[in-house]
Design a protein around this motif. Structure first.
Motif, PDB file in Angstrom:
ATOM      1  N   THR A  61      22.926  62.832   2.030  1.00 22.88           N
ATOM      2  CA  THR A  61      22.806  62.522   3.175  1.00 22.88           C
ATOM      3  C   THR A  61      24.221  61.904   3.798  1.00 22.88           C
ATOM      4  O   THR A  61      24.553  62.002   4.864  1.00 22.88           O
ATOM      5  CB  THR A  61      21.889  61.330   3.422  1.00 22.88           C
ATOM      6  N   LEU A  62      25.041  61.410   2.898  1.00 24.62           N
ATOM      7  CA  LEU A  62      26.634  60.725   3.148  1.00 24.62           C
ATOM      8  C   LEU A  62      27.332  61.690   3.640  1.00 24.62           C
ATOM      9  O   LEU A  62      28.138  61.950   4.548  1.00 24.62           O
ATOM     10  CB  LEU A  62      27.007  59.785   2.117  1.00 24.62           C
ATOM     11  N   LEU A  63      27.281  62.986   2.716  1.00 22.68           N
ATOM     12  CA  LEU A  63      28.202  64.137   2.706  1.00 22.68           C
ATOM     13  C   LEU A  63      27.739  64.736   4.332  1.00 22.68           C
ATOM     14  O   LEU A  63      28.579  65.117   4.925  1.00 22.68           O
ATOM     15  CB  LEU A  63      28.015  65.246   1.738  1.00 22.68           C
ATOM     16  N   ALA A  64      26.348  64.772   4.776  1.00 24.00           N
ATOM     17  CA  ALA A  64      26.276  65.560   5.733  1.00 24.00           C
ATOM     18  C   ALA A  64      26.696  64.658   7.101  1.00 24.00           C
ATOM     19  O   ALA A  64      27.060  65.169   7.857  1.00 24.00           O
ATOM     20  CB  ALA A  64      24.553  65.632   5.968  1.00 24.00           C
ATOM     21  N   LEU A 124      25.645  62.130  15.402  1.00 23.75           N
ATOM     22  CA  LEU A 124      25.927  61.414  13.809  1.00 23.75           C
ATOM     23  C   LEU A 124      25.493  62.211  13.026  1.00 23.75           C
ATOM     24  O   LEU A 124      25.994  62.288  11.658  1.00 23.75           O
ATOM     25  CB  LEU A 124      25.968  59.948  14.050  1.00 23.75           C
ATOM     26  N   GLY A 125      23.955  62.707  13.186  1.00 28.16           N
ATOM     27  CA  GLY A 125      23.406  63.261  12.212  1.00 28.16           C
ATOM     28  C   GLY A 125      22.748  62.242  10.947  1.00 28.16           C
ATOM     29  O   GLY A 125      23.168  61.018  10.970  1.00 28.16           O
ATOM     30  N   PRO A 126      22.123  62.673  10.231  1.00 26.30           N
ATOM     31  CA  PRO A 126      21.647  61.688   9.096  1.00 26.30           C
ATOM     32  C   PRO A 126      22.653  60.999   8.250  1.00 26.30           C
ATOM     33  O   PRO A 126      23.809  61.662   8.282  1.00 26.30           O
ATOM     34  CB  PRO A 126      20.779  62.849   8.076  1.00 26.30           C
ATOM     35  N   PRO A 127      22.567  59.922   7.884  1.00 26.29           N
ATOM     36  CA  PRO A 127      21.331  58.954   7.916  1.00 26.29           C
ATOM     37  C   PRO A 127      21.293  58.134   9.046  1.00 26.29           C
ATOM     38  O   PRO A 127      20.475  57.050   9.042  1.00 26.29           O
ATOM     39  CB  PRO A 127      21.348  58.124   6.559  1.00 26.29           C
ATOM     40  N   TRP A 128      21.831  58.395  10.114  1.00 28.49           N
ATOM     41  CA  TRP A 128      21.687  57.595  11.528  1.00 28.49           C
ATOM     42  C   TRP A 128      20.428  57.814  12.261  1.00 28.49           C
ATOM     43  O   TRP A 128      19.755  59.041  12.211  1.00 28.49           O
ATOM     44  CB  TRP A 128      22.890  58.127  12.503  1.00 28.49           C
ATOM     45  N   ALA A 129      19.946  56.821  12.658  1.00 25.64           N
ATOM     46  CA  ALA A 129      18.510  56.879  13.580  1.00 25.64           C
ATOM     47  C   ALA A 129      18.615  55.827  14.440  1.00 25.64           C
ATOM     48  O   ALA A 129      19.266  54.896  14.567  1.00 25.64           O
ATOM     49  CB  ALA A 129      17.323  56.821  12.639  1.00 25.64           C
ATOM     50  N   ASP A 130      17.588  55.988  15.654  1.00 28.87           N
ATOM     51  CA  ASP A 130      17.333  54.910  16.694  1.00 28.87           C
ATOM     52  C   ASP A 130      17.188  53.564  15.684  1.00 28.87           C
ATOM     53  O   ASP A 130      16.597  53.390  14.946  1.00 28.87           O
ATOM     54  CB  ASP A 130      16.325  55.426  17.333  1.00 28.87           C
ATOM     55  N   ALA A 131      17.742  52.430  16.374  1.00 28.81           N
ATOM     56  CA  ALA A 131      17.524  51.275  15.856  1.00 28.81           C
ATOM     57  C   ALA A 131      16.291  50.715  16.032  1.00 28.81           C
ATOM     58  O   ALA A 131      15.668  50.862  16.981  1.00 28.81           O
ATOM     59  CB  ALA A 131      18.661  50.239  16.359  1.00 28.81           C
ATOM     60  N   GLN A 132      15.731  49.744  14.958  1.00 27.46           N
ATOM     61  CA  GLN A 132      14.452  49.071  15.382  1.00 27.46           C
ATOM     62  C   GLN A 132      14.520  47.762  15.933  1.00 27.46           C
ATOM     63  O   GLN A 132      13.737  47.393  16.068  1.00 27.46           O
ATOM     64  CB  GLN A 132      13.739  49.007  13.889  1.00 27.46           C
ATOM     65  N   GLY A 133      15.806  47.353  16.228  1.00 33.69           N
ATOM     66  CA  GLY A 133      15.966  46.064  16.676  1.00 33.69           C
ATOM     67  C   GLY A 133      17.374  45.391  16.195  1.00 33.69           C
ATOM     68  O   GLY A 133      18.394  46.179  15.691  1.00 33.69           O
ATOM     69  N   PRO A 134      17.900  44.370  17.017  1.00 27.39           N
ATOM     70  CA  PRO A 134      19.069  44.053  16.696  1.00 27.39           C
ATOM     71  C   PRO A 134      19.248  43.623  15.210  1.00 27.39           C
ATOM     72  O   PRO A 134      18.383  43.304  14.585  1.00 27.39           O
ATOM     73  CB  PRO A 134      19.290  42.688  17.467  1.00 27.39           C
ATOM     74  N   THR A 158      20.845  54.172   8.013  1.00 27.88           N
ATOM     75  CA  THR A 158      19.844  53.907   7.027  1.00 27.88           C
ATOM     76  C   THR A 158      20.119  53.972   5.690  1.00 27.88           C
ATOM     77  O   THR A 158      19.370  53.274   4.797  1.00 27.88           O
ATOM     78  CB  THR A 158      18.485  54.771   7.338  1.00 27.88           C
ATOM     79  N   ALA A 159      21.425  54.458   5.375  1.00 29.12           N
ATOM     80  CA  ALA A 159      21.942  54.589   4.186  1.00 29.12           C
ATOM     81  C   ALA A 159      22.556  53.203   3.882  1.00 29.12           C
ATOM     82  O   ALA A 159      22.504  52.476   2.812  1.00 29.12           O
ATOM     83  CB  ALA A 159      22.698  55.744   3.641  1.00 29.12           C
TER      84      ALA A 159
END
Length: 272
Positions: free
Chosen positions: A10-13, A85-95, A140-141
């Motif tokens: 995932t970091l490589l991606a 950005l691609g994985p492992p980035w995702a919408d934040a769940q909060g601050p 998320t990583a």
């Protein structure tokens, strides 16, 4: 047993996604034609039209600018997304929890204290005077959090803030800060060079805070702050966390954010 290889993939991606963005930005900066998709929700207008005098006058009265203010929908279309950005980035769940725990801090020196306030509020240019849009994304990583804000600001405020940010690696290279919930912190401020093609003017810093409560193991928070002027609008980008905060992500997203805002502004001028 498979967690480490999966994490490496995932970091490589993510790194490959950033590399593609950097290559595209370099081509665009060199003047070569680079195929690119328009920002989501924005389409190429069929023909240019004359500006509306009433729209120009009303926006100029608020911001002192000579072009119409982008509306909320246009600003949202200019924001970067998790797909950029691609994985492992995702919408934040909060601050991020470290925002209040560590960035809510103060220092004896006036410039350093103001820097801490800017890191906490993410408003180096002050409060926007018109429409604004923002997005927050989580790695998320690594546990990092990236936030982009776009808004209209008075040109003089933007230029003063950029000039001031450029002085901070010398004025506040190292200093001591007191935090609301993480004890005393040793703070280091360094310049974070951005691509020369990122907007019309720019300044960026990498700030690290190391410390903690006396009975706890020292922790190290890294926060990148990038401030960019694009025409008569501004982008503020922060990327921070207790894990690895990748400067190449900050640089690539700063370039992409500036390019996307410039494109949305260009299409907005053609429509009015």
């Amino acid at each position: 047993m498979t967690r480490a290889p999966a994490l490496a993939r995932t970091l490589l991606a993510s790194a490959l996604s950033v590399t593609v963005l950097l290559i595209t930005a370099a081509c665009a900066g060199s003047g070569r034609d680079v195929p690119r998709a328009l920002p989501q929700g924005v389409s190429e207008p069929p023909a240019a039209a004359s500006p509306s005098p009433s729209a120009t006058a009303s926006s100029s009265a608020v911001t002192g600018r000579s072009t119409p203010v982008l509306n909320d929908e246009q600003l949202r279309a200019a924001l970067i997304t998790e797909a950029d950005l691609g994985p492992p980035w995702a919408d934040a769940q909060g601050p991020a929890l470290w925002r209040d725990g560590t960035l809510k801090a103060t220092a004896d020196d006036g410039d350093c204290r103001r820097l801490l306030e800017v890191l906490y509020t993410e408003e180096p240019f002050g409060v926007p005077v018109g429409p604004r849009a923002s997005v927050t994304l989580d790695d998320t990583a690594e546990g990092a959090q990236l936030r982009e804000q776009i808004g209209a600001h008075r040109p003089d405020d933007v230029e003063r803030a950029l000039a001031w940010l450029g002085t901070l690696p010398e004025k506040c290279g190292t200093f001591r800060a007191a935090t609301a919930g993480s004890g005393a912190q040793d703070v280091e401020v360094t310049e974070l060079p951005l691509p020369d093609t990122a907007g019309d003017a720019r300044a960026a810093l990498r700030v690290t805070l190391t410390g903690g409560e006396p009975d706890a193991a020292p922790a190290r928070l890294t926060v990148d702050l990038a401030a960019i002027r694009v025409g008569e609008d501004a982008v503020v980008l922060t990327n921070g966390g207790f894990g690895e905060v990748r400067a190449e992500v900050t640089r690539a997203m700063a370039q992409l954010a500036a390019d996307r805002l410039a494109e949305v502004a260009r299409l907005g001028r053609l429509r009015v």
